[in-house]
Design an enzyme around this catalytic site. Structure first.
Site, PDB file in Angstrom:
ATOM      1  N   GLY A 464       5.553  36.049  59.539  1.00 25.16           N
ATOM      2  CA  GLY A 464       4.393  35.389  59.554  1.00 25.16           C
ATOM      3  C   GLY A 464       4.085  34.064  60.693  1.00 25.16           C
ATOM      4  N   LEU A 602       5.966  26.900  72.275  1.00 29.13           N
ATOM      5  CA  LEU A 602       5.322  27.760  73.112  1.00 29.13           C
ATOM      6  C   LEU A 602       3.870  28.101  72.578  1.00 29.13           C
ATOM      7  CD1 LEU A 602       7.940  30.578  73.719  1.00 29.13           C
ATOM      8  CD2 LEU A 602       7.469  28.607  74.968  1.00 29.13           C
ATOM      9  N   ASN A 603       3.502  28.200  71.445  1.00 26.53           N
ATOM     10  CA  ASN A 603       2.187  28.605  71.195  1.00 26.53           C
ATOM     11  C   ASN A 603       1.718  27.320  70.281  1.00 26.53           C
ATOM     12  OD1 ASN A 603      -0.146  29.798  70.013  1.00 26.53           O
ATOM     13  ND2 ASN A 603       0.835  31.903  70.087  1.00 26.53           N
ATOM     14  N   THR A 606      -0.068  29.037  66.707  1.00 26.55           N
ATOM     15  CA  THR A 606       0.680  29.570  65.720  1.00 26.55           C
ATOM     16  C   THR A 606       1.837  28.346  65.223  1.00 26.55           C
ATOM     17  OG1 THR A 606       2.098  30.501  67.264  1.00 26.55           O
ATOM     18  CG2 THR A 606       0.455  32.044  65.975  1.00 26.55           C
ATOM     19  N   GLN A 610       2.234  27.068  61.196  1.00 22.60           N
ATOM     20  CA  GLN A 610       3.529  26.921  60.601  1.00 22.60           C
ATOM     21  C   GLN A 610       3.570  25.484  60.135  1.00 22.60           C
ATOM     22  OE1 GLN A 610       7.295  28.171  61.290  1.00 22.60           O
ATOM     23  NE2 GLN A 610       6.692  29.099  63.253  1.00 22.60           N
ATOM     24  N   LYS A 673      13.180  24.426  69.779  1.00 18.47           N
ATOM     25  CA  LYS A 673      14.022  24.076  68.845  1.00 18.47           C
ATOM     26  C   LYS A 673      14.016  25.080  67.714  1.00 18.47           C
ATOM     27  CE  LYS A 673      15.347  19.233  70.101  1.00 18.47           C
ATOM     28  NZ  LYS A 673      15.229  17.861  69.747  1.00 18.47           N
ATOM     29  N   GLU A 677      11.275  25.486  59.810  1.00 17.94           N
ATOM     30  CA  GLU A 677      11.564  24.714  58.260  1.00 17.94           C
ATOM     31  C   GLU A 677      11.203  23.359  58.641  1.00 17.94           C
ATOM     32  OE1 GLU A 677      14.620  27.681  56.384  1.00 17.94           O
ATOM     33  OE2 GLU A 677      14.687  27.505  58.638  1.00 17.94           O
TER      34      GLU A 677
HETATM   35 MO1  MOS Z   1      14.502  30.764  55.772  1.00 22.48          MO
HETATM   36  S1  MOS Z   1      14.890  29.902  54.056  1.00 22.48           S
HETATM   37  O1  MOS Z   1      15.704  30.489  56.689  1.00 22.48           O
HETATM   38  O2  MOS Z   1      13.754  32.346  55.613  1.00 22.48           O
END
Ligand code: MOS
Length: 708
Positions: A464, A602-603, A606, A610, A673, A677
């Site tokens: 995703g 980069l984008n 998206t 995220q 980087k 998460e």
């Molecule tokens: Mo993520 S928890 O590294 O899919």
């Protein structure tokens, strides 16, 4: 290199397929002669199958076979040695239907294979299991006395162990986080088809190469006999890193009936079958001088694991790396319970540990009467406190500055319960965020076609975040072609191998490999053009002149020496405004500003998506998500989206991600980087801190209940 395609907003190249329904997810796979399998799951947490009566199920319409431990093929169930990084480092994965032992609720005890899904579902209800139940071990908080050291997590003592006792001021608190369950839109499914000794799996996977290795070892066959295909993943968040038992069940079922078999888990089964974020209890003690400088930090974590594997995660890492503190103690303990093995779930460990640490920092700020942002500035770590290495880049101070400015931090009262808007109590809270920037070796292939288009192939996944699009941008930039002339094919073990689609490392790992493959291809084309006296930018003409269909190059990229000299991490700061109903205690998140520094973006489109996803995930963690377990059966009693709450649009206020420009020449050739998460880390703490500021009441247990 055409840099204009990088660092701009680009819509997903796979978007049209997704919104028109032509993207084929694992459960969408249809093969001639395909049968349907339904898993029968254990209703108890611990014991033995005393007897299993399958006669009624076998006689039901359309049923082809019912497999149990009595008649299922015996598998070698070998293990990777050493285990892949996505598996626990000790213990053995659960290999289904190999014996009568029941180790966790929801464990597969039988599989029914029938002509149609309703026939299989109906017959599954007719399988009658007699249990020889044993008292289960359930409940983390009830079994802290049975905690053991985690085999791969040493206690760490940095500096002086007695520093906390001598600190001028301190806080010492306990925080808990309920178990959380992955609830991606797409449920897990596997379609298995054997052709002689060759097996093809259409699977929901974040790492097709790992599924292939795992299944090869479990079945005792060569990896070259297996192909795993997973072109689209409808959200995963860590649940599809490993090959869970249902993948083996599907392959086993297909082998027995000699036809293709689809096994799709239903929503309820997902709560037991694909891991979860472990229930944790954490103690954080902070000692400081009255100037706010940290003198001691003690962080102890207790987490649940299964009785057959020791799952651990980097719960305590941020406490060793986020702030400059000379004296740090971290201790990690595991409690074995009759549950399925926990698994990574979006920023595993980091998010849980940062919740406790960042709430504790907020508590210390009130204890000392220092502004929470100022307290963090005073403890800013100029180098990585854990390794002593300089950061490859770090813009955390800038994140504090920009985030505070955007949220209007200067209107915040130092004392809690002082801000109001009408009848609502208003609170402002903040937290830091960090997520380590890693990189792993990857291969990639690039092709030029006679019509002038290019194609990139790599085994990587896209759950995703926009892998398809980012790789297309890199290929287009490197080949100097328009984006529309690039196609990207991923999620297939027939393509060059990629690392796990997890740990926020895909773009940093696969991106440079695509860049290398495209560079090699471009050089090849240029050499050929020079030989043939052709225009070096007319790729189609070059391929046609060669009389070939394609010109191809494969290349790899792997981490360089930079990690020896630099510590690498993305950083951020979340600022949250909440409003709390003073009579009902209802908490609403009015606004989140997240200042994120994750190298080069980069984008922008998206990346923004995220970030929004991470922020919403953080709201879920803070206010909604909890797997409620019955302590007798171990079963999750809210295994559906009506009772396991995730934020709806009405729960989400204004979200404002801000990317802090960052140039990092060390982290990898692209300077990215990995965002992934980072945006969810720290959100729950910032919300909890805002709720305290609004109400003056501190709740340390997630999800937060109505605050009065
Ligand atoms: Mo993520 S928890 O590294 O899919």
């Amino acid at each position: 290199m055409n840099e204009t395609l990088l660092g701009v907003p680009v819509p997903r190249i796979d978007g049209p397929q997704k919104v028109t329904g032509t993207a084929c997810y694992a459960a969408d796979t249809r093969l001639p002669g395909m049968l349907y399998a339904v898993q029968v799951s254990s209703a108890i947490a611990c014991g033995q199958v005393a007897a299993i009566d399958t006669q009624a199920a076998e006689r039901a319409p359309g049923v082809r076979a019912v497999l149990t431990h009595d008649n299922a093929p015996r598998l070698p169930c070998r293990q990777q040695d050493p285990p892949p990084p996505v598996d626990p480092s000790t213990g053995h994965y659960h290999c289904p239907l190999q014996d009568a032992r029941i180790r966790y609720p929801g464990q597969p005890l039988a599989v029914v294979i029938a002509d149609t899904p309703p026939q299989a579902e109906h017959a599954a209800t007719l399988v009658h299991i007699t249990y020889a139940a044993e008292p289960p071990v359930l409940g983390l908080l009830e079994h802290l006395d049975q905690a053991k050291a985690a085999p791969d997590m040493d206690d760490v003592v940095r500096g002086d162990e007695g520093a906390l006792e001598r600190a001028e001021r301190c806080i010492d608190q306990v925080y808990t986080i309920a178990p959380e369950h992955h609830n991606a839109l797409e449920p897990h499914a596997t379609v298995a088809v054997w052709d002689g000794d060759n097996l093809t799996l259409y699977d929901k996977s974040q790492w097709v190469n790992n599924v292939r290795r795992h299944v090869a070892l479990a079945f005792g066959i060569g990896e070259e006999c297996i192909r795993v295909i997973s072109p689209f993943v409808g959200g995963a968040f860590g649940s599809a890193l490993r090959a869970w038992p249902h993948v083996l069940l599907a392959a086993m079922a297909a082998r027995v009936v000699g036809q293709p078999v689809k096994l799709a888990l239903n929503r309820e089964q997902l709560f037991a079958a694909i891991g979860h974020r472990p229930h944790t209890r954490q103690r954080v003690a902070l000692g400081a001088g009255s100037d706010g400088r940290l003198a001691a930090l003690v962080h102890e974590g207790w987490a649940e694991t299964s009785v057959f594997e020791d799952y651990s995660e980097p719960l305590l890492q941020a406490s060793r790396r986020l702030y400059a503190c000379p004296n740090v103690i971290t201790r990690y303990r595991l409690v074995e319970l009759n549950i399925n093995t926990p698994t990574p779930m979006r920023a595993p460990g980091q998010i849980s540990g940062q919740y406790a640490l960042e709430c504790a920092m907020d508590e210390l700020a009130y204890e000392l009467g220092i502004d929470p942002v100022e307290l963090r500035r005073r403890n800013h770590a100029e180098a990585d406190p854990d390794s002593g290495k300089p950061w490859s880049s770090k813009s955390l101070l800038e994140c504090y500055r920009v985030g505070a400015e955007r949220i209007g931090w200067d209107r915040r009262t130092p004392q809690p319960r002082q801000m109001q808007n009408g009848r609502w109590l208003i609170g402002l809270g903040m937290a830091s965020a960090m997520y380590h920037s890693e990189r792993a070796p990857s291969q990639a292939r690039a092709e030029l076609h006679a019509d002038g288009t290019a194609r990139v192939q790599v085994a990587a996944s896209d759950m995703g975040p926009g892998t398809y699009t980012a790789l297309a941008q890199i290929a287009a930039a490197t080949l100097e072609l328009p984006l529309a002339q690039i196609t990207v094919e991923i999620g297939d073990t027939n393509f060059p191998a990629a690392p796990v689609h997890g740990g926020s490392l895909t773009l940093a790992s696969v991106g440079p490999a695509v860049q290398e493959a495209c560079r090699a291809l471009r050089e090849q084309a240029q050499t050929l053009a020079a030989e043939q006296r052709l225009n070096s930018s007319d790729y189609g003409a070059i391929v046609r002149r060669l009389g070939r269909a394609v010109l191809a190059a494969e290349a790899g990229a792997k981490p360089g020496a930079a990690a020896k000299h630099y510590a690498m991490s993305a950083f951020g700061a979340h600022f949250v405004e909440v409003r709390v109903d003073p009579e009902l205690g209802q908490i609403r998140v009015a606004r989140i500003v997240s200042a994120l520094a994750a190298g080069r973006i980069l984008n922008l489109q998206t990346a923004r998506s995220q970030a929004l996803g991470g922020m919403v995930g953080g709201i879920g963690m803070a206010l909604c998500e909890a797997g409620e377990r019955d302590l007798r059966s171990g079963r999750v009693i809210n295994p559906n989206l009506a009772e396991y709450l995730v934020p709806t649009c009405a729960d989400v206020g204004e979200l404002e991600p801000v990317f802090i420009p960052e140039h990092d020449p060390h982290v990898n050739p692209l300077g990215t980087k990995g965002l992934a998460e980072l945006p969810i880390c720290g959100v729950a703490a910032a919300i909890a801190n805002a709720v305290f500021h609004a109400t003056g009441q501190r709740s340390r247990d997630l999800p937060l209940r109505p605050a009065l």
